[in-house]
Design a protein around this motif. Structure first.
Motif, PDB file in Angstrom:
ATOM      1  N   VAL A   8      64.453  32.022  47.504  1.00  0.00           N
ATOM      2  CA  VAL A   8      65.032  32.569  48.728  1.00  0.00           C
ATOM      3  C   VAL A   8      65.820  33.819  48.348  1.00  0.00           C
ATOM      4  CG1 VAL A   8      66.623  32.145  50.626  1.00  0.00           C
ATOM      5  CG2 VAL A   8      65.189  30.290  49.746  1.00  0.00           C
ATOM      6  N   LEU A   9      65.494  34.941  48.978  1.00  0.00           N
ATOM      7  CA  LEU A   9      66.198  36.187  48.666  1.00  0.00           C
ATOM      8  C   LEU A   9      67.586  36.167  49.281  1.00  0.00           C
ATOM      9  CD1 LEU A   9      63.307  38.720  49.254  1.00  0.00           C
ATOM     10  CD2 LEU A   9      64.206  37.893  47.088  1.00  0.00           C
ATOM     11  N   LEU A  10      68.572  36.508  48.476  1.00  0.00           N
ATOM     12  CA  LEU A  10      69.949  36.543  48.947  1.00  0.00           C
ATOM     13  C   LEU A  10      70.248  37.906  49.543  1.00  0.00           C
ATOM     14  CD1 LEU A  10      71.651  34.835  45.888  1.00  0.00           C
ATOM     15  CD2 LEU A  10      71.089  33.824  48.088  1.00  0.00           C
ATOM     16  N   PRO A  11      71.087  37.930  50.575  1.00  0.00           N
ATOM     17  CA  PRO A  11      71.434  39.232  51.154  1.00  0.00           C
ATOM     18  C   PRO A  11      72.377  39.996  50.219  1.00  0.00           C
ATOM     19  CG  PRO A  11      72.645  37.486  52.243  1.00  0.00           C
ATOM     20  CD  PRO A  11      71.683  36.821  51.295  1.00  0.00           C
ATOM     21  N   HIS A  12      72.130  41.261  50.056  1.00  0.00           N
ATOM     22  CA  HIS A  12      72.982  42.097  49.220  1.00  0.00           C
ATOM     23  C   HIS A  12      73.711  43.102  50.091  1.00  0.00           C
ATOM     24  CE1 HIS A  12      71.498  40.627  45.396  1.00  0.00           C
ATOM     25  NE2 HIS A  12      70.265  40.679  45.888  1.00  0.00           N
ATOM     26  N   PRO A  13      74.957  43.406  49.747  1.00  0.00           N
ATOM     27  CA  PRO A  13      75.670  44.403  50.545  1.00  0.00           C
ATOM     28  C   PRO A  13      75.048  45.784  50.341  1.00  0.00           C
ATOM     29  CG  PRO A  13      76.954  43.804  48.631  1.00  0.00           C
ATOM     30  CD  PRO A  13      75.771  42.884  48.661  1.00  0.00           C
ATOM     31  N   PRO A  14      75.170  46.648  51.325  1.00  0.00           N
ATOM     32  CA  PRO A  14      74.610  47.991  51.157  1.00  0.00           C
ATOM     33  C   PRO A  14      75.386  48.746  50.086  1.00  0.00           C
ATOM     34  CG  PRO A  14      75.894  47.872  53.173  1.00  0.00           C
ATOM     35  CD  PRO A  14      75.807  46.483  52.625  1.00  0.00           C
ATOM     36  N   PRO A  15      74.754  49.682  49.398  1.00  0.00           N
ATOM     37  CA  PRO A  15      75.471  50.437  48.366  1.00  0.00           C
ATOM     38  C   PRO A  15      76.552  51.313  48.987  1.00  0.00           C
ATOM     39  CG  PRO A  15      73.307  51.380  48.743  1.00  0.00           C
ATOM     40  CD  PRO A  15      73.381  50.113  49.529  1.00  0.00           C
ATOM     41  N   TYR A  16      77.574  51.598  48.189  1.00  0.00           N
ATOM     42  CA  TYR A  16      78.691  52.405  48.665  1.00  0.00           C
ATOM     43  C   TYR A  16      78.255  53.862  48.784  1.00  0.00           C
ATOM     44  CZ  TYR A  16      83.011  55.059  48.564  1.00  0.00           C
ATOM     45  OH  TYR A  16      84.013  55.958  48.860  1.00  0.00           O
ATOM     46  N   TRP A  17      78.500  54.448  49.925  1.00  0.00           N
ATOM     47  CA  TRP A  17      78.245  55.872  50.126  1.00  0.00           C
ATOM     48  C   TRP A  17      79.571  56.537  50.446  1.00  0.00           C
ATOM     49  CZ3 TRP A  17      73.732  57.534  48.620  1.00  0.00           C
ATOM     50  CH2 TRP A  17      72.654  56.675  48.634  1.00  0.00           C
ATOM     51  N   GLN A  18      79.906  57.534  49.690  1.00  0.00           N
ATOM     52  CA  GLN A  18      81.170  58.226  49.880  1.00  0.00           C
ATOM     53  C   GLN A  18      81.119  59.036  51.174  1.00  0.00           C
ATOM     54  OE1 GLN A  18      82.072  61.173  46.929  1.00  0.00           O
ATOM     55  NE2 GLN A  18      84.251  60.894  47.186  1.00  0.00           N
ATOM     56  N   SER A  19      82.173  58.923  51.976  1.00  0.00           N
ATOM     57  CA  SER A  19      82.203  59.660  53.229  1.00  0.00           C
ATOM     58  C   SER A  19      82.493  61.137  52.965  1.00  0.00           C
ATOM     59  CB  SER A  19      83.264  59.082  54.162  1.00  0.00           C
ATOM     60  OG  SER A  19      84.550  59.356  53.657  1.00  0.00           O
ATOM     61  N   ARG A  20      82.187  61.965  53.925  1.00  0.00           N
ATOM     62  CA  ARG A  20      82.445  63.399  53.787  1.00  0.00           C
ATOM     63  C   ARG A  20      83.930  63.688  53.664  1.00  0.00           C
ATOM     64  NH1 ARG A  20      78.381  65.932  58.281  1.00  0.00           N
ATOM     65  NH2 ARG A  20      76.464  65.372  57.207  1.00  0.00           N
ATOM     66  N   LEU A  21      84.729  62.950  54.427  1.00  0.00           N
ATOM     67  CA  LEU A  21      86.177  63.175  54.393  1.00  0.00           C
ATOM     68  C   LEU A  21      86.745  62.882  53.006  1.00  0.00           C
ATOM     69  CD1 LEU A  21      88.808  63.796  55.923  1.00  0.00           C
ATOM     70  CD2 LEU A  21      88.962  61.350  56.389  1.00  0.00           C
ATOM     71  N   SER A  22      86.373  61.757  52.422  1.00  0.00           N
ATOM     72  CA  SER A  22      86.910  61.427  51.097  1.00  0.00           C
ATOM     73  C   SER A  22      86.387  62.400  50.048  1.00  0.00           C
ATOM     74  CB  SER A  22      86.593  59.987  50.715  1.00  0.00           C
ATOM     75  OG  SER A  22      85.214  59.806  50.573  1.00  0.00           O
ATOM     76  N   TYR A  23      85.142  62.878  50.204  1.00  0.00           N
ATOM     77  CA  TYR A  23      84.607  63.862  49.270  1.00  0.00           C
ATOM     78  C   TYR A  23      85.415  65.155  49.323  1.00  0.00           C
ATOM     79  CZ  TYR A  23      81.581  67.426  47.314  1.00  0.00           C
ATOM     80  OH  TYR A  23      81.100  68.476  46.578  1.00  0.00           O
ATOM     81  N   TRP A  24      85.668  65.672  50.514  1.00  0.00           N
ATOM     82  CA  TRP A  24      86.390  66.935  50.634  1.00  0.00           C
ATOM     83  C   TRP A  24      87.862  66.782  50.260  1.00  0.00           C
ATOM     84  CZ3 TRP A  24      83.980  71.117  50.069  1.00  0.00           C
ATOM     85  CH2 TRP A  24      82.673  71.249  50.512  1.00  0.00           C
ATOM     86  N   LEU A  25      88.451  65.618  50.485  1.00  0.00           N
ATOM     87  CA  LEU A  25      89.832  65.397  50.032  1.00  0.00           C
ATOM     88  C   LEU A  25      89.898  65.374  48.505  1.00  0.00           C
ATOM     89  CD1 LEU A  25      91.197  62.767  52.549  1.00  0.00           C
ATOM     90  CD2 LEU A  25      91.877  65.152  52.319  1.00  0.00           C
ATOM     91  N   THR A  26      88.882  64.806  47.877  1.00  0.00           N
ATOM     92  CA  THR A  26      88.817  64.806  46.416  1.00  0.00           C
ATOM     93  C   THR A  26      88.661  66.226  45.883  1.00  0.00           C
ATOM     94  OG1 THR A  26      87.791  62.633  46.503  1.00  0.00           O
ATOM     95  CG2 THR A  26      87.621  63.821  44.431  1.00  0.00           C
ATOM     96  N   VAL A  27      87.802  67.001  46.527  1.00  0.00           N
ATOM     97  CA  VAL A  27      87.620  68.397  46.117  1.00  0.00           C
ATOM     98  C   VAL A  27      88.915  69.176  46.301  1.00  0.00           C
ATOM     99  CG1 VAL A  27      86.430  70.543  46.718  1.00  0.00           C
ATOM    100  CG2 VAL A  27      85.136  68.433  46.484  1.00  0.00           C
ATOM    101  N   LEU A  28      89.599  68.968  47.432  1.00  0.00           N
ATOM    102  CA  LEU A  28      90.863  69.663  47.691  1.00  0.00           C
ATOM    103  C   LEU A  28      91.916  69.313  46.639  1.00  0.00           C
ATOM    104  CD1 LEU A  28      92.594  71.425  49.601  1.00  0.00           C
ATOM    105  CD2 LEU A  28      93.230  69.307  50.758  1.00  0.00           C
ATOM    106  N   ALA A  29      92.027  68.030  46.298  1.00  0.00           N
ATOM    107  CA  ALA A  29      92.999  67.615  45.277  1.00  0.00           C
ATOM    108  C   ALA A  29      92.661  68.248  43.928  1.00  0.00           C
ATOM    109  CB  ALA A  29      93.036  66.098  45.160  1.00  0.00           C
ATOM    110  N   GLY A  30      91.382  68.274  43.584  1.00  0.00           N
ATOM    111  CA  GLY A  30      90.978  68.895  42.322  1.00  0.00           C
ATOM    112  C   GLY A  30      91.263  70.382  42.282  1.00  0.00           C
ATOM    113  N   VAL A  31      91.012  71.071  43.397  1.00  0.00           N
ATOM    114  CA  VAL A  31      91.282  72.511  43.458  1.00  0.00           C
ATOM    115  C   VAL A  31      92.784  72.780  43.370  1.00  0.00           C
ATOM    116  CG1 VAL A  31      91.180  74.512  45.004  1.00  0.00           C
ATOM    117  CG2 VAL A  31      89.154  73.120  44.642  1.00  0.00           C
TER     118      VAL A  31
END
Length: 115
Positions: A8-31
């Motif tokens: 019986v196949l077990l359900p797996h959670p969907p993979p994590y996808w980074q949101s646009r907001l968190s991506y741009w906040l990370t870029v802003l912090a790095g800059v």
């Protein structure tokens, strides 16, 4: 019995996808960290060339010259260099953590061609 058919196949959670907001906040912090490090390095080089350094404290700022107060000048120079290196280490560590936490893209495997 074939195990693939009975399992019986077990359900797996969907993979994590980074949101646009968190991506741009990370870029802003790095800059912002990169700008702070570059400006601090510029200040250190400029104070080394000119022979006078100004403290970065919140209260009244003091200016030390290499000719009149060499001990205080070098202490302040080393102190500011330490904090610049600390900020640089935080930036490099943050980049390392960000790269480790990212999910790798699944590339399709190449098929072998027979010759």
């Amino acid at each position: 019995m074939n195990q693939k058919r009975t399992r019986v196949l077990l359900p797996h959670p969907p993979p994590y996808w980074q949101s646009r907001l968190s991506y741009w906040l990370t870029v802003l912090a790095g800059v912002l960290i990169a700008i702070a490090v570059c400006l601090s390095i510029y200040m250190l080089i400029e104070s080394w060339i000119s022979g006078s350094i100004t403290t970065n404290n919140r209260g009244p700022r003091s200016t030390y010259t290499l000719a009149l107060q060499p001990r205080r000048y070098w202490f302040e120079f080393v102190w500011q260099s330490f904090w610049t290196a600390f900020m640089l280490a935080i930036g490099v560590f943050g980049l390392w953590i960000y790269r480790k936490g990212r999910v790798r893209e699944q590339r399709p495997k190449r098929k072998r061609t027979s010759q």
